[in-house]
Design a protein around this motif. Structure first.
Motif, mmCIF file in Angstrom:
data_model
loop_
_atom_site.group_PDB
_atom_site.id
_atom_site.type_symbol
_atom_site.label_atom_id
_atom_site.label_comp_id
_atom_site.label_asym_id
_atom_site.label_seq_id
_atom_site.Cartn_x
_atom_site.Cartn_y
_atom_site.Cartn_z
ATOM 1 N N MET A 93 0.832 -1.209 0.000
ATOM 2 C CA MET A 93 0.000 0.000 0.000
ATOM 3 C C MET A 93 0.870 1.263 0.000
ATOM 4 O O MET A 93 0.504 2.275 -0.569
ATOM 5 N N SER B 218 -4.069 2.695 -7.881
ATOM 6 C CA SER B 218 -5.416 2.963 -7.368
ATOM 7 C C SER B 218 -6.272 1.704 -7.387
ATOM 8 O O SER B 218 -7.108 1.503 -6.513
ATOM 9 N N ARG C 104 -5.438 -0.330 -4.266
ATOM 10 C CA ARG C 104 -6.039 0.220 -3.048
ATOM 11 C C ARG C 104 -7.544 -0.039 -3.023
ATOM 12 O O ARG C 104 -8.118 -0.372 -1.983
ATOM 13 N N ARG D 127 -8.200 -3.760 -2.310
ATOM 14 C CA ARG D 127 -7.955 -4.082 -0.912
ATOM 15 C C ARG D 127 -9.135 -3.660 -0.040
ATOM 16 O O ARG D 127 -9.683 -4.461 0.715
ATOM 17 N N SER D 128 -9.561 -2.403 -0.151
ATOM 18 C CA SER D 128 -10.622 -1.944 0.759
ATOM 19 C C SER D 128 -11.931 -2.662 0.467
ATOM 20 O O SER D 128 -12.689 -3.012 1.376
#
Lengths: 313, 527
Positions: free
Chosen positions: A133, A194, A197, A200-201
């Motif tokens: 990250m 991007s 990220r 992942r979330s």
């Protein structure tokens, strides 16, 4: 689903019409006399006047717009003011390069982004999570042109492994792949960041849901839980994001194209804006608007593939 | 430990993929394989060509490419003199109204069409036709008629005597002569499949990427050295340099000061640097209430030490400006005006003009501040914006407040040509050392590049006399007088003349650097 698609397509018509008005007005309202810019500062005023009449720029704006629109609906955007080539021919000679780069860059970003996003989510708070990250944050922050130049420096200048710029003969040849590697990598890395990220979330959210716990409780292997049950649901925001990236890339990645001398639409439209070559700008922007609309529609329709609960009325 | 190695594995995987790509592909790269002994010259152009019909070429890259494909009646040698091209000899009649051209025999276009007097007439008629492209029409209006005397003799009849008639017409882009046969057969497509008599033949244009030319073995001027020339479109200066150093191209012309210094140390690179045919200056709007006072203009000329500014910021890229004709022109005067750098003189002049220093250090007169705005383009000329910022600081020292207005080129031109400006960083470039191309345009009352509102009858008369005078020494004297008179009125303050800088691979042989268009016929590439 079919009627949904038809509705979306119909809705696109006023949208594109609006874009056409905007583009037409913008190019005519910005300061700078096109006839003067095209003729060059050293030209004789008489020649500039004659050029203005020849280009139809002496007619009132609404008349110019009407001429533009009535031809545009037939797919005829006229001829480039500077080169007198058909706008459609100019676009046709550039579009394949743009599509090629957009697709490969998106593939690069998906591979890197998905893999690191999924691993980061499943190993939350691990070293890999923090590191990847962190790298992703760096990837988002690094300006594309700088990354491009650095890649060129390493792979072309020092290692002599890849050609620094230009385009090979398309993706069916090895030369084609050698030329596309650096621009695709430098474009792909920032999108990958991007996407990683977002993956992942989104994964973390899904992994906490009841049905995942149920899946685990009934004794499914972790791999099956993650890749078959969780991932599918986590993909929706990722698909949206990828669609957006692809849409932008199909609009021509101006800076990357400049750095790597990639003969795509971005360079074409930027040069056209500088030289006030209206027909080219109008044609290319209309193409951007259309591809963007189409991609958004495709993204909408893809949701159903990932989430069976999504239904189109 | 385990986690770290996983991350490492990912990086390794990516690296391996790239390496695999490289290994499988063998050579390739940007270099064109050359069979013959001549080699290929690969040139980096900043922008792509637009089109190649000579009568409508208005951009430098297209002109560069076209000049290898076509010939004109007259050519220019490395010192800027006119020498035979497709014409072997030309003589004006005593009244200067008729110029007789004797044409070269046994010249053929690369499509087999013979070159002769009828072709010349066809070409000029095409430029002057009612419905033709207007780009060069005004310049060619000096030609009243082209008369075919015999197969290899033509007369150009002029509307009025003009000593620079060849420069205004035959030496422009429109002076390059295409094959009438190919033009008639191809119509609008001709602009993209050109045929000429030049040293190199057009092969292919890949838009946005490159133009490929191949040697014309039947060239009338002897067999050209190179097998071919490729013009690649590479917009970015940094990329051009990497391409040059890695062998992707062997000719680049977009260089910064640091690049020149670094490349000069590279034994595989040769840097060529010479003055060119251009001038860059501050154009002053003399109808502006503040700047209409010649004392204020003179004060600025004394307060701005462009010689040392330019030496500090741009050494090697430009030479300091000192006249309205470039120092590469035969008409450049031996003695130039040259305003002494003296802040005291500048201050005294402003005092004398009634501008008194106010409490904040800025001068005022009748309650108005001595404040002006300078228009600057952004990167059109080398360091234009930065130099305008220096002007701002320097003029503050004598109590003038300067605002710098940086504009995009189109908007900039609109303001300057509409005379909606006070002072501007401007330039004028020609492909010729002919002084009237500078003076008649920039200095004559209402000249096409004169945005200063300046006009002086005595100067105009000298210029009008010079253009009908055939003797070059006399012309030089007349232009010298005109420049001396004009410089006393200071509509312009000279900044610099941009150099023509080229960096080439050292194994390219036979190149002669010159401000004139390049002659690539003698070139070849050493293996």
């Amino acid at each position: 689903m079919f009627s949904y698609a038809v509705k979306k397509v119909l809705l696109a018509i006023p949208l594109l019409l609006g874009v056409s008005v905007l583009v037409f007005m913008m190019m005519h309202l910005i300061p700078g006399d096109p006839a003067r810019i095209i003729a060059g500062p050293e030209a004789f005023p008489e020649d500039v006047e004659a050029l203005r009449v020849q280009l139809g720029l002496d007619k009132p704006l609404p008349v110019q717009y009407w001429i533009f629109l009535s031809h545009a609906v037939h797919g005829d955007f006229g001829r480039s003011i500077r080169s007198t080539r058909l706008v459609s021919a100019e676009i046709k000679s550039r579009f394949p390069a743009t599509v090629e780069l957009a697709v490969v860059a998106t593939a690069v970003s998906l591979v890197i982004g998905l893999i690191s996003g999924i691993i980061a989510a499943t190993k939350q708070n691990s070293f890999f999570d923090t590191a990847s990250m962190g790298v992703a944050l760096l990837g988002i922050s690094i300006p594309g042109f700088w990354l491009g130049l650095m890649l060129m420096l390493v792979f072309s200048y020092y290692l002599h492994l890849l050609p620094p710029s230009g385009r090979g003969g398309g993706l069916l040849t090895l030369a084609g792949w050698r030329y596309i590697a650096l621009p695709a990598l430098s474009l792909g890395v920032s999108s990958a960041a991007s996407i990683a990220r977002m993956t992942r979330s989104s994964m973390l959210e899904v992994l906490r849901q009841d049905y995942v716990r149920t899946a685990r409780a009934k004794g499914l292997a972790e791999r099956v839980v993650v890749y078959t049950h969780a991932l599918k649901n986590a993909m929706i925001p990722v698909v949206t994001l990828t669609g957006l990236h692809l849409g932008f890339l199909l609009g021509g990645a101006v800076i990357t194209e400049q750095v790597f001398a990639w003969p795509g639409l971005g360079t074409l439209v930027v040069n056209a804006i500088w030289s006030r070559d209206f027909p080219i700008v109008q044609g290319v922007v209309m193409l951007f608007a259309t591809t963007f609309t189409v991609i958004n529609l495709l993204v909408d329709l893809t949701y159903a593939l990932f989430d069976p609960r999504v239904r189109y009325e | 430990m385990k986690r770290a190695s996983k991350k490492g594995a990912l990086v390794l995987l990516t690296a391996l993929t790239i390496v695999a790509l490289l290994l499988t592909s063998g050579c390739g790269g940007g270099k064109t394989a050359s069979g013959g002994s001549g080699g290929t010259l690969t040139i980096a152009n900043v922008t792509d060509i637009v089109q190649l019909d000579p009568i409508d070429i208005g951009d430098a890259p297209s002109s560069f490419v076209a000049s290898q494909i076509y010939d004109a009646l007259v050519k220019r040698d490395k010192d800027g003199n006119l020498i035979p091209g497709l014409a072997t000899k030309w003589t004006p009649s005593p009244d200067g109204l008729t110029w007789r051209f004797e044409l070269r025999k046994n010249v053929k276009f690369t499509d087999g069409e013979p070159f002769n007097a009828n072709v010349v007439k066809w070409h000029i008629d095409r430029i002057q036709a009612k419905d033709s492209v207007p780009r060069f029409k005004k310049q060619f209006a000096v030609i009243k008629e082209v008369k075919v005397i015999d197969n290899y003799t033509v007369d150009f009849v002029l509307t009025q005597p003009n000593a620079a008639f060849i420069e205004y017409t035959l030496m422009t882009n429109a002076g390059m002569i295409p094959s009438p046969k190919a033009y008639k057969e191809k119509g609008k497509n001709f602009a993209f499949e050109p045929v000429g008599t030049g040293a190199y033949k057009f092969v292919k244009w890949t838009p946005g990427q490159k133009v490929e030319l191949v040697r014309n073995d039947q060239y009338w001027g002897g067999k050209p050295g190179l097998d071919g020339i490729v013009f690649r479109n590479i917009p970015e200066a940094a990329t051009q340099i990497v391409e040059l150093e890695t062998g992707g191209v062997n000719y680049i012309s977009k260089l910064t000061q640091e690049d020149i210094a670094r490349l000069s140390k590279n034994p595989k690179i040769q840097v060529y640097n010479v003055g060119a045919y251009n001038v860059r200056y501050l154009s002053i709007n003399t109808s502006d209430p503040i700047l209409s006072d010649v004392k204020v203009r003179e004060a600025m000329a004394h307060a701005l030490d462009f010689k040392s500014i330019v030496d500090k910021m741009l050494k090697g890229l430009v030479s300091p400006g000192d006249a309205i004709v470039p120092n590469t022109s035969w008409a450049h005067p031996a003695k130039v005006q040259g305003w002494e750098y003296s802040l005291d003189k500048a201050k005294a002049l402003l005092d004398a003009a009634g501008w008194k220093v106010g409490p904040d250090g800025i001068r005022t007169k009748d309650g108005k501040k001595l404040e002006i705005t300078i228009h600057s383009p952004n990167g059109r000329y080398i360091m234009d914006k930065e130099i305008c910022e220096v002007v701002q600081q320097e003029l503050l020292k004598v109590g003038m407040k300067v605002n710098v207005k940086v504009l995009e080129w189109g908007a900039f031109l609109a303001d300057v040509q509409g005379k909606k400006y006070q002072m501007a960083f401007l330039g004028w470039a020609q492909s010729s050392p002919e002084p009237s191309l500078f003076l008649d345009a920039l200095v004559m009352t209402g000249g096409r590049g004169n945005y200063t509102s300046y006009g002086n009858k005595a100067v105009d008369d000298l210029l009008k006399q010079a253009i009908v005078t055939t003797d070059q020494a006399k012309r030089k004297d007349l232009y010298g007088q005109a420049m001396t008179l004009m410089d006393k009125d200071i509509p312009y303050i000279y900044i610099y003349n941009e150099n023509k800088v080229v960096a080439m691979a050292a194994n390219v042989q036979g190149y002669v650097h010159s401000p004139a268009m390049n002659n690539f016929v003698p070139l070849w590439v050493k293996k």
